[in-house]
Design a protein around this motif. Structure first.
Motif, PDB file in Angstrom:
ATOM      1  N   UNK A  12       2.147 -13.217  -1.701  1.00  0.00           N
ATOM      2  CA  UNK A  12       2.461 -11.794  -1.804  1.00  0.00           C
ATOM      3  C   UNK A  12       2.037 -11.255  -3.161  1.00  0.00           C
ATOM      4  N   UNK A  13       1.474 -10.032  -3.179  1.00  0.00           N
ATOM      5  CA  UNK A  13       1.114  -9.370  -4.422  1.00  0.00           C
ATOM      6  C   UNK A  13       2.379  -8.758  -5.021  1.00  0.00           C
ATOM      7  N   UNK A  14       2.751  -9.203  -6.215  1.00  0.00           N
ATOM      8  CA  UNK A  14       3.974  -8.696  -6.849  1.00  0.00           C
ATOM      9  C   UNK A  14       3.676  -7.759  -8.016  1.00  0.00           C
ATOM     10  N   UNK A  15       2.513  -7.932  -8.640  1.00  0.00           N
ATOM     11  CA  UNK A  15       2.134  -7.030  -9.727  1.00  0.00           C
ATOM     12  C   UNK A  15       0.631  -6.809  -9.698  1.00  0.00           C
ATOM     13  N   UNK A  16       0.244  -5.618 -10.165  1.00  0.00           N
ATOM     14  CA  UNK A  16      -1.170  -5.244 -10.234  1.00  0.00           C
ATOM     15  C   UNK A  16      -1.491  -4.863 -11.670  1.00  0.00           C
ATOM     16  N   UNK A  17      -2.667  -5.255 -12.118  1.00  0.00           N
ATOM     17  CA  UNK A  17      -3.119  -4.895 -13.450  1.00  0.00           C
ATOM     18  C   UNK A  17      -4.465  -4.186 -13.333  1.00  0.00           C
ATOM     19  N   UNK A  18      -4.578  -3.038 -13.979  1.00  0.00           N
ATOM     20  CA  UNK A  18      -5.821  -2.275 -13.959  1.00  0.00           C
ATOM     21  C   UNK A  18      -6.305  -2.090 -15.384  1.00  0.00           C
ATOM     22  N   UNK A  19      -7.625  -2.281 -15.588  1.00  0.00           N
ATOM     23  CA  UNK A  19      -8.192  -2.193 -16.933  1.00  0.00           C
ATOM     24  C   UNK A  19      -8.489  -0.739 -17.266  1.00  0.00           C
ATOM     25  N   UNK A  20      -7.709  -0.172 -18.172  1.00  0.00           N
ATOM     26  CA  UNK A  20      -7.861   1.214 -18.585  1.00  0.00           C
ATOM     27  C   UNK A  20      -7.706   1.331 -20.086  1.00  0.00           C
ATOM     28  N   UNK A  21      -8.524   2.211 -20.653  1.00  0.00           N
ATOM     29  CA  UNK A  21      -8.446   2.493 -22.093  1.00  0.00           C
ATOM     30  C   UNK A  21      -8.557   1.216 -22.931  1.00  0.00           C
ATOM     31  N   UNK A  22      -9.417   0.289 -22.496  1.00  0.00           N
ATOM     32  CA  UNK A  22      -9.684  -0.905 -23.272  1.00  0.00           C
ATOM     33  C   UNK A  22      -8.666  -2.002 -23.154  1.00  0.00           C
ATOM     34  N   UNK A  23      -7.688  -1.860 -22.244  1.00  0.00           N
ATOM     35  CA  UNK A  23      -6.701  -2.930 -22.080  1.00  0.00           C
ATOM     36  C   UNK A  23      -6.172  -2.955 -20.648  1.00  0.00           C
ATOM     37  N   UNK A  24      -5.537  -4.063 -20.294  1.00  0.00           N
ATOM     38  CA  UNK A  24      -4.969  -4.213 -18.962  1.00  0.00           C
ATOM     39  C   UNK A  24      -3.622  -3.513 -18.889  1.00  0.00           C
ATOM     40  N   UNK A  25      -3.481  -2.589 -17.941  1.00  0.00           N
ATOM     41  CA  UNK A  25      -2.250  -1.843 -17.719  1.00  0.00           C
ATOM     42  C   UNK A  25      -1.536  -2.402 -16.496  1.00  0.00           C
ATOM     43  N   UNK A  26      -0.230  -2.661 -16.632  1.00  0.00           N
ATOM     44  CA  UNK A  26       0.548  -3.240 -15.546  1.00  0.00           C
ATOM     45  C   UNK A  26       1.046  -2.165 -14.591  1.00  0.00           C
ATOM     46  N   UNK A  27       0.940  -2.467 -13.280  1.00  0.00           N
ATOM     47  CA  UNK A  27       1.443  -1.572 -12.257  1.00  0.00           C
ATOM     48  C   UNK A  27       2.271  -2.389 -11.260  1.00  0.00           C
ATOM     49  N   UNK A  28       3.029  -1.687 -10.434  1.00  0.00           N
ATOM     50  CA  UNK A  28       3.782  -2.315  -9.352  1.00  0.00           C
ATOM     51  C   UNK A  28       3.435  -1.605  -8.045  1.00  0.00           C
ATOM     52  N   UNK A  29       3.505  -2.323  -6.918  1.00  0.00           N
ATOM     53  CA  UNK A  29       3.269  -1.649  -5.636  1.00  0.00           C
ATOM     54  C   UNK A  29       4.226  -0.478  -5.457  1.00  0.00           C
ATOM     55  N   UNK A  30       3.687   0.662  -5.067  1.00  0.00           N
ATOM     56  CA  UNK A  30       4.496   1.860  -4.871  1.00  0.00           C
ATOM     57  C   UNK A  30       4.977   1.961  -3.437  1.00  0.00           C
ATOM     58  N   UNK A  31       6.004   2.778  -3.184  1.00  0.00           N
ATOM     59  CA  UNK A  31       6.460   2.973  -1.795  1.00  0.00           C
ATOM     60  C   UNK A  31       5.303   3.466  -0.925  1.00  0.00           C
ATOM     61  N   UNK A  32       5.185   2.904   0.272  1.00  0.00           N
ATOM     62  CA  UNK A  32       4.100   3.278   1.176  1.00  0.00           C
ATOM     63  C   UNK A  32       2.865   2.427   1.020  1.00  0.00           C
ATOM     64  N   UNK A  33       2.821   1.584  -0.056  1.00  0.00           N
ATOM     65  CA  UNK A  33       1.686   0.691  -0.266  1.00  0.00           C
ATOM     66  C   UNK A  33       2.027  -0.711   0.221  1.00  0.00           C
ATOM     67  N   UNK A  34       1.057  -1.397   0.792  1.00  0.00           N
ATOM     68  CA  UNK A  34       1.220  -2.809   1.125  1.00  0.00           C
ATOM     69  C   UNK A  34      -0.080  -3.524   0.809  1.00  0.00           C
ATOM     70  N   UNK A  35       0.059  -4.796   0.446  1.00  0.00           N
ATOM     71  CA  UNK A  35      -1.101  -5.607   0.086  1.00  0.00           C
ATOM     72  C   UNK A  35      -1.136  -6.850   0.970  1.00  0.00           C
ATOM     73  N   UNK A  36      -2.301  -7.126   1.511  1.00  0.00           N
ATOM     74  CA  UNK A  36      -2.488  -8.288   2.385  1.00  0.00           C
ATOM     75  C   UNK A  36      -3.496  -9.218   1.731  1.00  0.00           C
ATOM     76  N   UNK A  37      -3.107 -10.480   1.512  1.00  0.00           N
ATOM     77  CA  UNK A  37      -3.971 -11.468   0.872  1.00  0.00           C
ATOM     78  C   UNK A  37      -4.703 -12.253   1.952  1.00  0.00           C
ATOM     79  N   UNK A  38      -6.027 -12.244   1.910  1.00  0.00           N
ATOM     80  CA  UNK A  38      -6.845 -12.963   2.891  1.00  0.00           C
ATOM     81  C   UNK A  38      -7.962 -13.691   2.159  1.00  0.00           C
TER      82      UNK A  38
END
Length: 320
Positions: A12-38
């Motif tokens: 299961x995806x528990x945290x997401x990191x996106x590279x913005x402004x020269x560094x990795x920014x931490x995010x969390x799945x928002x309501x209505x979002x789901x992630x499937x690992x394949x």
């Protein structure tokens, strides 16, 4: 479009990191979002206001980052999260269905039309059809073995609600399809191609040229197109281009049938040319496929095909 990193725990995806402004920014799945690992893919599905958004991320080789490969949107189904399965749904789904579901970035249990990048898929009664310019293709569980490689068999339909496929194909590395024929059809096509060489150029094919046109015929080129290409070749032009219709027919009779034209035949074909009922290319094809020429060329054609070998893909190469 920035790269992402995903923290995955127990599939299961528990945290997401996106590279913005020269560094990795931490995010969390928002309501209505789901992630499937394949495997090396992460499929994000977001449902909001009846609209479904799908994003597919593929792992960068040799890295822990993912890059986006597909993005699509479509009308949702009453707000249903198409990538979500509760325990009850999972128990009722067979392993085979689950594997099929995981191979697409949408739920194959829900009928509809899905767009993934430039590709369009139609799901009907749980069956998935990919739309192409020449029809709808359905992937099967059959493989074709050719030159040490395995290729997945696809059935082509003119519409996804047909019961019987119009053809059998494999998808090549460049995305194009190649026809899989019955051994009888492949042999007949090769014989016609070899006869065409003899009729147009008054010689049997060179092996490389024969294999080239044989493969072109298996990838969507019509036999009429091959004839037209032969008739604009320097070999044909040097022999026939300066001749009027009567001289053209006289030369064709002698080069193809090894005899002078009979008056009735010459008159008939002259009438076809003068009335523009048939073109020179069509008449050459008629001569090439005539019973008389088939008999005359049978030995030479048979010897050539035996020497050149089979280049078409045939149904006897298919394994379950």
């Amino acid at each position: 479009m920035s790269d992402k990193k995903f923290e995955i725990v127990n599939g299961l995806v528990v945290r997401i990191f996106e590279f913005e402004h020269g560094q990795w920014q931490q995010e969390y799945p928002e309501p209505g979002e789901s992630y499937h690992v394949s495997g090396d893919r992460i499929i994000k599905t977001e449902n909001e206001h009846g609209q479904q958004e799908i994003e597919v991320y593929l792992k960068t080789p040799g890295s822990d980052t993912y890059y986006q490969t597909h993005e699509s949107s479509s009308q949702g189904h009453d707000g249903l999260d198409l990538d979500h399965r509760d325990d009850h749904d999972h128990q009722e789904t067979s392993d085979g269905d689950d594997n099929e579901h995981e191979s697409y970035p949408f739920d194959t249990r829900v009928d509809g039309v899905y767009t993934v990048g430039d590709d369009e898929y139609h799901v009907i009664n749980g069956q998935v059809f990919e739309r192409e310019t020449d029809g709808y293709y359905q992937t099967t569980d059959q493989q074709l073995e050719h030159e040490g490689q395995s290729h997945t068999i696809e059935h082509r339909y003119s519409s996804p609600d047909e019961e019987t496929p119009q053809g059998i194909n494999i998808r090549q590395e460049d995305g194009s399809h190649r026809e899989v024929e019955s051994p009888e059809h492949a042999l007949a096509e090769d014989q016609s191609l070899a006869r065409l060489y003899k009729a147009v150029f008054d010689r049997m094919p060179d092996t490389d040229g024969f294999q080239y046109w044989s493969e072109r015929l298996d990838t969507g080129v019509n036999f009429d197109d091959v004839v037209e290409n032969f008739l604009v070749s320097p070999e044909f032009i040097n022999t026939y281009s300066e001749l009027d219709n009567s001289q053209f027919l006289d030369t064709l009779y002698n080069n193809v049938l090894n005899r002078d034209a009979d008056s009735e035949g010459h008159q008939y074909w002259s009438g076809q040319l003068e009335s523009n009922t048939l073109s020179r290319a069509q008449i050459v094809q008629n001569f090439s496929e005539s019973s008389e020429f088939k008999d005359l060329s049978a030995a030479d054609v048979g010897h050539f095909i035996e020497t050149a070998g089979q280049s078409s893909l045939t149904t006897d190469m298919i394994v379950s």
